[in-house]
Design a protein around this motif. Structure first.
Motif, PDB file in Angstrom:
ATOM      1  N   TRP A 193       0.846  -1.331  -0.049  1.00 11.94           N
ATOM      2  CA  TRP A 193      -0.073   0.120   0.004  1.00 11.94           C
ATOM      3  C   TRP A 193       0.809   1.258  -0.036  1.00 11.94           C
ATOM      4  O   TRP A 193       0.690   2.419  -0.591  1.00 11.94           O
TER       5      TRP A 193
ATOM      6  N   THR B 137       2.994   1.509  -3.339  1.00 12.53           N
ATOM      7  CA  THR B 137       2.064   2.002  -4.644  1.00 12.53           C
ATOM      8  C   THR B 137       1.452   3.269  -4.470  1.00 12.53           C
ATOM      9  O   THR B 137       1.079   3.880  -5.396  1.00 12.53           O
ATOM     10  N   TRP B 138       1.217   3.804  -3.283  1.00 16.46           N
ATOM     11  CA  TRP B 138       0.611   4.937  -2.749  1.00 16.46           C
ATOM     12  C   TRP B 138       1.786   6.049  -3.386  1.00 16.46           C
ATOM     13  O   TRP B 138       1.456   7.077  -4.065  1.00 16.46           O
TER      14      TRP B 138
ATOM     15  N   SER C  53       1.641   6.085  -7.097  1.00 12.97           N
ATOM     16  CA  SER C  53       0.737   6.841  -7.760  1.00 12.97           C
ATOM     17  C   SER C  53       0.718   8.432  -7.680  1.00 12.97           C
ATOM     18  O   SER C  53       0.562   9.000  -8.611  1.00 12.97           O
TER      19      SER C  53
ATOM     20  N   PRO D 192      -3.367   2.155  -5.005  1.00 16.76           N
ATOM     21  CA  PRO D 192      -3.689   1.621  -3.798  1.00 16.76           C
ATOM     22  C   PRO D 192      -5.090   1.263  -3.830  1.00 16.76           C
ATOM     23  O   PRO D 192      -5.722   0.390  -3.031  1.00 16.76           O
TER      24      PRO D 192
ATOM     25  N   LEU E  70      -5.571  -2.096  -4.997  1.00 21.99           N
ATOM     26  CA  LEU E  70      -4.760  -2.934  -3.907  1.00 21.99           C
ATOM     27  C   LEU E  70      -5.848  -3.203  -2.797  1.00 21.99           C
ATOM     28  O   LEU E  70      -6.088  -4.341  -2.535  1.00 21.99           O
ATOM     29  N   SER E  71      -6.498  -2.001  -2.296  1.00 24.23           N
ATOM     30  CA  SER E  71      -7.505  -2.283  -1.313  1.00 24.23           C
ATOM     31  C   SER E  71      -8.708  -2.949  -1.571  1.00 24.23           C
ATOM     32  O   SER E  71      -9.135  -3.911  -1.137  1.00 24.23           O
TER      33      SER E  71
ATOM     34  N   ILE F 184      -4.288  -1.748   6.110  1.00 22.18           N
ATOM     35  CA  ILE F 184      -4.656  -0.906   4.910  1.00 22.18           C
ATOM     36  C   ILE F 184      -4.852   0.633   5.668  1.00 22.18           C
ATOM     37  O   ILE F 184      -4.643   1.529   5.447  1.00 22.18           O
TER      38      ILE F 184
ATOM     39  N   ALA G  39      -2.675   3.879   5.144  1.00 23.11           N
ATOM     40  CA  ALA G  39      -3.334   4.847   4.583  1.00 23.11           C
ATOM     41  C   ALA G  39      -3.020   6.053   5.836  1.00 23.11           C
ATOM     42  O   ALA G  39      -2.888   7.071   5.423  1.00 23.11           O
TER      43      ALA G  39
ATOM     44  N   THR H 205       0.430   7.252   5.252  1.00 26.32           N
ATOM     45  CA  THR H 205       0.812   8.064   4.134  1.00 26.32           C
ATOM     46  C   THR H 205       0.247   9.486   4.285  1.00 26.32           C
ATOM     47  O   THR H 205       0.875  10.588   4.141  1.00 26.32           O
TER      48      THR H 205
ATOM     49  N   ASP I 270      -9.427   6.649  -9.425  1.00 27.30           N
ATOM     50  CA  ASP I 270      -9.620   5.378  -8.372  1.00 27.30           C
ATOM     51  C   ASP I 270     -10.157   4.350  -9.116  1.00 27.30           C
ATOM     52  O   ASP I 270      -9.914   3.017  -8.946  1.00 27.30           O
TER      53      ASP I 270
END
Ligand code: GTP
Length: 469
Positions: free
Chosen positions: A20, A23-24, A27, A42, A45-46, A61, A65, A68, A167
């Motif tokens: 997560w 990938t965050w 992104s 993400p 992924l989620s 997650i 989250a 981040t 998203d």
């Protein structure tokens, strides 16, 4: 027990958390305006994590989250103290986990209600649940950012659409990839991902070079399109990107499911990178929509090869006798009529035969022995035939043969050989021998299949009467 907890809970926990965060950040590199990435990884992924691990995915997650968003607040606002930053980050992380959690698990729940043949329904469920989840998550996340003063309300109208579509693109493109990945890492959990349509059809092994070639074609066309888009400076030209559906569908119809998912991801990564290099932000929303449409289309396309496989399987079953695995009467009739229609000036013969005293085999040795005798008969006869000949179970202990390019004498010779081999066949305990009575006719020119069968049946009856006396 401890090993199981590590395997079932801690490892997925650690992987989910690490992925997560990574990938965050990835992104973030694709962000073309504040809070809007071309596709938000993400999210994919989620959604996959909640489908696969249900509530077990919530904690990693949420923490990822939180970390981040907290990092984002902290770095952008140095005067903010620690508790303040966490308080601002927590509602945002909570909204993400709750909405994606409910969406992912609802998707899993509904998909579980369809059987493996209802692949179209499964795909529709995935597309629809991802659509609703990302939409709700976008609005609630924006509302949370407004409430925690991380985003001014005046920015809402410009932000919600690129945020949502980014998203959605992330979920459409990457959820299947993550599900396939999780299923590889945790084969125990594979059963869960099979609920998902894309695991249902086992694709045959395919060579790599044709796939690389197709991917090359897809990426070359994408490059050409992007170059022209930059060169022509006409925003409407960007809509041509939707034509990439065609090469992508070519891959979908001819390659395995994991490769189809890989090609979608490669396409998305390629577009994103080119976007950054060519500085194409002005038509970003068109490309976001294109990514969603191309991937949604591809998933529907995935149902086609799967349905063709199922169709072929059902066709084979409807043409085959379940016990002996040779053709059934109906399939024989279809094929024989075709052969007679295409017949040239060569002879053809028809043989109808029936096992002698078969009822006695059943009565004395049991039905299993009777079944075995039928299977053995089918095997022996099949070995004596050529490719052009037709052979089927006519019903009960009766079989039918159409011998292409054989006159009466040739057919009689073949039948003699079959009789011999049947007599020599060893049944399980060698308690009985297999014998049959045969009606043989040469099919006259222009004679119908029905008439030929009637004549062969009369011959068979004669033989039966002779065998009984
Ligand atoms: N084990 C087994 N028996 C079957 C199957 N299909 C039909 N039968 C039996 O096959 C027998 C066929 O009987 P008949 O053709 O009347 O009798 P038969 O004993 O061969 O007599 P003749 O043909 O006069 O020699 C019946 O008892 C059916 O129940 C099957 O798939 N498996």
């Amino acid at each position: 027990m401890i090993k199981l907890i590590v395997k079932r809970a801690l490892l997925p926990f650690a992987l989910m958390f690490a992925l997560w965060i990574i990938t965050w950040h990835l992104s973030g590199l694709m962000e073309y305006q504040a809070h809007a990435s071309l596709w938000f990884i993400p999210a994919g992924l989620s959604f996959a994590a909640f489908i696969m691990f249900r509530w077990l995915a919530a904690l990693p997650i949420f923490i990822a989250a939180l970390v981040t968003t907290f990092g984002l607040n902290f770095s952008s606002n140095e005067s903010l103290e620690l508790v303040g930053a966490i308080t601002k980050a927590a509602p945002f992380a909570l909204v993400h986990v709750v909405v994606y959690g409910i969406g992912g698990m609802a998707c899993r729940f509904f998909i579980g209600h369809f059987n493996h043949l209802q692949i179209v329904q499964k795909i529709l469920t995935f597309l629809l649940s991802a659509f609703i989840t990302t939409l709700v998550a976008t609005f609630l996340s924006i509302a949370t950012l407004n409430a925690t003063e991380m985003l001014s309300e005046s920015a809402n109208s410009a932000i919600w659409l690129p945020w949502w579509i980014g998203d959605l693109a992330g979920v459409y493109i990457l959820t299947p990839v993550f599900l396939l990945l999780f299923a590889r890492i945790w084969p125990d959990a594979k059963r869960d991902s099979r609920l998902f349509a894309f695991r249902y059809d086992k694709s045959p092994k395919r060579a790599w070079p044709p796939f690389i070639f197709k991917l090359g074609v897809l990426l070359s066309l994408t490059t050409m399109h992007l170059m022209l888009d930059v060169w022509l400076e006409n925003p409407e030209f960007a809509y041509f990107i939707f034509f990439l559906c065609i090469p992508q569908m070519w891959i979908v119809f001819t390659e395995s499911i994991p490769r189809q998912c890989v090609s979608l991801s490669v396409l998305a990564i390629f577009i994103t990178l080119s976007f950054q290099i060519l500085d194409m932000n002005s038509s970003a929303i068109t490309y976001q929509f294109a990514l969603c449409v191309i991937s949604a289309n591809a998933y529907f396309g995935m149902a086609v090869p799967s349905l063709v496989t199922t169709n072929n399987y059902l066709l084979k079953r409807s043409n085959t006798d379940g016990l002996t695995q040779i053709a059934n009467r109906q399939h024989f009739a279809e094929q024989a009529k075709q052969l007679l229609r295409d017949r040239r000036n060569y002879p053809m013969s028809l043989v109808l035969f029936d096992l002698d005293k078969f009822k006695a085999i059943n009565d004395n040795f049991g039905h299993a022995a009777g079944d075995q005798a039928l299977v053995t008969t089918a095997k022996i006869v099949q070995q004596s035939l050529r490719e052009d000949d037709l052979f089927a179970r006519y019903g009960g202990d009766e079989f039918i043969l159409l011998l292409a390019k054989e006159n009466l004498q040739g057919a009689t010779n073949i039948v003699e050989r079959i009789k011999q081999e049947l007599a020599e066949a060893k049944n399980d305990d060698s308690q009985f021998t297999i014998q049959g009575s045969f009606g043989i006719v040469e099919i006259a020119p222009d004679e119908s299949l029905k008439l030929a069968i009637e004549r062969a049946d009369k011959q068979l009856l004669k033989q039966k009467t002779y065998a009984r006396t």
